[in-house]
Design a protein around this motif. Structure first.
Motif, PDB file in Angstrom:
ATOM      1  N   SER A 113       0.821  -1.213   0.000  1.00 54.34           N
ATOM      2  CA  SER A 113       0.000   0.000   0.000  1.00 54.34           C
ATOM      3  C   SER A 113       0.856   1.264   0.000  1.00 54.34           C
ATOM      4  O   SER A 113       0.356   2.349  -0.304  1.00 54.34           O
ATOM      5  CB  SER A 113      -0.929   0.007   1.207  1.00 54.34           C
ATOM      6  N   GLN A 114       2.155   1.130   0.350  1.00 60.61           N
ATOM      7  CA  GLN A 114       3.035   2.290   0.389  1.00 60.61           C
ATOM      8  C   GLN A 114       3.762   2.519  -0.936  1.00 60.61           C
ATOM      9  O   GLN A 114       4.460   3.521  -1.092  1.00 60.61           O
ATOM     10  CB  GLN A 114       4.075   2.116   1.506  1.00 60.61           C
ATOM     11  N   SER A 124       1.358   6.583 -13.993  1.00 58.51           N
ATOM     12  CA  SER A 124       0.053   6.829 -14.609  1.00 58.51           C
ATOM     13  C   SER A 124      -0.448   5.637 -15.404  1.00 58.51           C
ATOM     14  O   SER A 124      -1.649   5.504 -15.666  1.00 58.51           O
ATOM     15  CB  SER A 124       0.133   8.057 -15.521  1.00 58.51           C
ATOM     16  N   SER A 174       6.295   9.492  -9.550  1.00 60.43           N
ATOM     17  CA  SER A 174       5.679   9.379  -8.229  1.00 60.43           C
ATOM     18  C   SER A 174       6.064  10.544  -7.331  1.00 60.43           C
ATOM     19  O   SER A 174       5.309  10.940  -6.450  1.00 60.43           O
ATOM     20  CB  SER A 174       6.076   8.046  -7.568  1.00 60.43           C
ATOM     21  N   GLU A 175       7.266  11.140  -7.585  1.00 59.43           N
ATOM     22  CA  GLU A 175       7.727  12.258  -6.760  1.00 59.43           C
ATOM     23  C   GLU A 175       7.278  13.613  -7.282  1.00 59.43           C
ATOM     24  O   GLU A 175       7.536  14.628  -6.645  1.00 59.43           O
ATOM     25  CB  GLU A 175       9.258  12.258  -6.679  1.00 59.43           C
ATOM     26  N   GLN A 219      11.582   3.102  -7.053  1.00 65.47           N
ATOM     27  CA  GLN A 219      11.291   4.209  -6.153  1.00 65.47           C
ATOM     28  C   GLN A 219      11.939   3.964  -4.799  1.00 65.47           C
ATOM     29  O   GLN A 219      12.156   2.814  -4.400  1.00 65.47           O
ATOM     30  CB  GLN A 219       9.777   4.362  -5.972  1.00 65.47           C
ATOM     31  N   GLN A 238       4.044   3.432  -4.896  1.00 70.31           N
ATOM     32  CA  GLN A 238       3.324   4.320  -5.799  1.00 70.31           C
ATOM     33  C   GLN A 238       3.528   3.871  -7.241  1.00 70.31           C
ATOM     34  O   GLN A 238       4.646   3.603  -7.660  1.00 70.31           O
ATOM     35  CB  GLN A 238       3.820   5.760  -5.637  1.00 70.31           C
ATOM     36  N   SER A 239       2.427   3.786  -7.968  1.00 73.98           N
ATOM     37  CA  SER A 239       2.494   3.379  -9.368  1.00 73.98           C
ATOM     38  C   SER A 239       2.436   4.608 -10.262  1.00 73.98           C
ATOM     39  O   SER A 239       1.975   5.680  -9.864  1.00 73.98           O
ATOM     40  CB  SER A 239       1.339   2.433  -9.705  1.00 73.98           C
ATOM     41  N   TYR A 256      12.164   3.387  -0.910  1.00 69.21           N
ATOM     42  CA  TYR A 256      11.190   2.752  -0.023  1.00 69.21           C
ATOM     43  C   TYR A 256      11.782   2.624   1.370  1.00 69.21           C
ATOM     44  O   TYR A 256      12.891   2.112   1.544  1.00 69.21           O
ATOM     45  CB  TYR A 256      10.803   1.365  -0.544  1.00 69.21           C
ATOM     46  N   LEU A 286       4.538  -0.314 -11.508  1.00 72.66           N
ATOM     47  CA  LEU A 286       5.359   0.058 -10.363  1.00 72.66           C
ATOM     48  C   LEU A 286       6.767   0.355 -10.858  1.00 72.66           C
ATOM     49  O   LEU A 286       7.469  -0.535 -11.343  1.00 72.66           O
ATOM     50  CB  LEU A 286       5.389  -1.060  -9.325  1.00 72.66           C
TER      51      LEU A 286
END
Length: 350
Positions: A57-58, A63, A266-267, A70, A60-61, A72, A67
């Motif tokens: 759940s943490q 558009s 994602s950022e 990233q 981020q995918s 983590y 995945l």
């Protein structure tokens, strides 16, 4: 050659560095082999990967729903100390397994491997030395990788004719992919994106805009260059980036000295300036490449009939291992109890 693992083990380790100092504090003794405290701490200093518990759940995918790579922050599995200790014990046991099977690499084998790696990448040794390794550590890592290879491929035969046939039948695998030199700017929100756009439209150079607005970590140290250069690997950062950059073989792509539209990360938002493209080219079919193909085919065949991982677990269960650091000993004893309980459970029972 990306479908095969050419040599097992991607990370450099510090286990089994020859010649520990007499009287130096130890962290473990594995079947009589001493792992020193300095080896253990140096291994932790340079350990490039750790195991963490991932909370999906943490993540981020992008558009497109994929995945991408990233940062983590997750809970470390067991502890860093325990993970480092397990690395060093496993590597010690692998070298002992190779000795048991009579397939330990010789000094000449290591010399040849070092020569091949340096031929492929002239900066191979220099890059590792700059990262904090010593030449004995580099040689020992090559020995470990060769031992893993020898264990997996013992008894396997691959002929020169089979190597030549594989190369002829898989030409796409022997191509150096197109590369692209990218300068980039990463902004956190729509407001900053508009400010950056306004500066670009006013004629401010892309590099100055990147210097002013980017929030990408270590960007200044890297000269505001994007870390990935191989076009096919841009997919690791999301389909949108690959589509924005494109390949020079596509009908639509970003040409040299042009910039892309904004790409959602994602950022935040990222924009790229294409400095230079280098087209793909065929690899030279030399002896070193043929040696890689030979190894890949041997590993593929060897892995089908052998489970080195399972054998390592059996070796671990029967090994005489003394952990001399109290806090590590407690964790180690618990892990060995779990190993024994899992491997001793009869098949078909929970």
């Amino acid at each position: 050659m990306n479908r095969f693992i050419l040599i097992a083990g991607a990370a450099l380790s510090l286990a089994l560095v020859a010649g520990c100092k007499k009287g130096e504090p130890l962290v473990a003794i594995v079947n009589g082999h001493q792992i020193t405290e300095s080896e253990f701490y140096h291994h932790l200093e340079l350990k490039p990967q750790v195991q963490v518990v991932v909370d999906p759940s943490q993540l981020q995918s992008g558009s497109d729903g994929r995945l991408a790579k990233q940062p983590y922050n997750g809970q470390v599995l067991a502890s860093l100390g325990m993970q480092g200790l397990k690395d060093l014990v496993d590597e010690t046991l692998v070298m002992q397994m190779a000795s048991d099977d009579g397939v330990s690499p010789t000094e000449n084998d290591i010399d040849n491997e070092l020569k091949d790696r340096t031929h492929e990448n002239p900066n191979f040794v220099r890059d590792l030395l700059n990262a904090g390794y010593t030449l004995p550590m580099v040689r020992q890592e090559l020995a470990l990788q060769l031992a893993q290879y020898n264990l997996t491929t013992k008894g396997i035969t691959v002929t020169d004719a089979e190597v030549d046939k594989y190369i002829a039948d898989h030409p796409d695998e022997f191509v150096v992919p197109e590369t692209v030199d990218l300068t980039w700017v990463l902004v956190p929100d729509e407001k900053t994106k508009k400010l950056a756009d306004a500066d670009l439209k006013s004629g401010t150079s892309f590099i100055l805009v990147a210097q002013k607005y980017t929030v990408a970590p270590n960007s200044a140290k890297m000269g505001y260059k994007f870390p990935e250069t191989a076009v096919p690997k841009l997919i690791n950062y999301g389909q949108d980036l690959l589509k924005a950059i494109g390949s020079s073989t596509d009908k639509v792509y970003t040409h040299e000295q042009q910039q892309t539209d904004w790409v959602k990360f994602s950022e935040g938002w990222a924009k790229f300036f294409v400095n230079k493209r280098t087209p793909s080219r065929k690899m030279p079919i030399d002896d070193i490449l043929k040696k890689k193909v030979h190894r890949a085919l041997a590993l593929q065949r060897g892995a089908q009939g052998k489970d080195i991982g399972a054998r390592l677990q059996d070796k671990l269960k029967s090994a005489k291992i003394e952990i001399t650091v109290p806090y590590l000993k407690a964790q180690w004893d618990r892990s060995m109890e779990q190993l024994q309980s899992v491997t001793s459970t009869p098949t078909g029972k929970p």
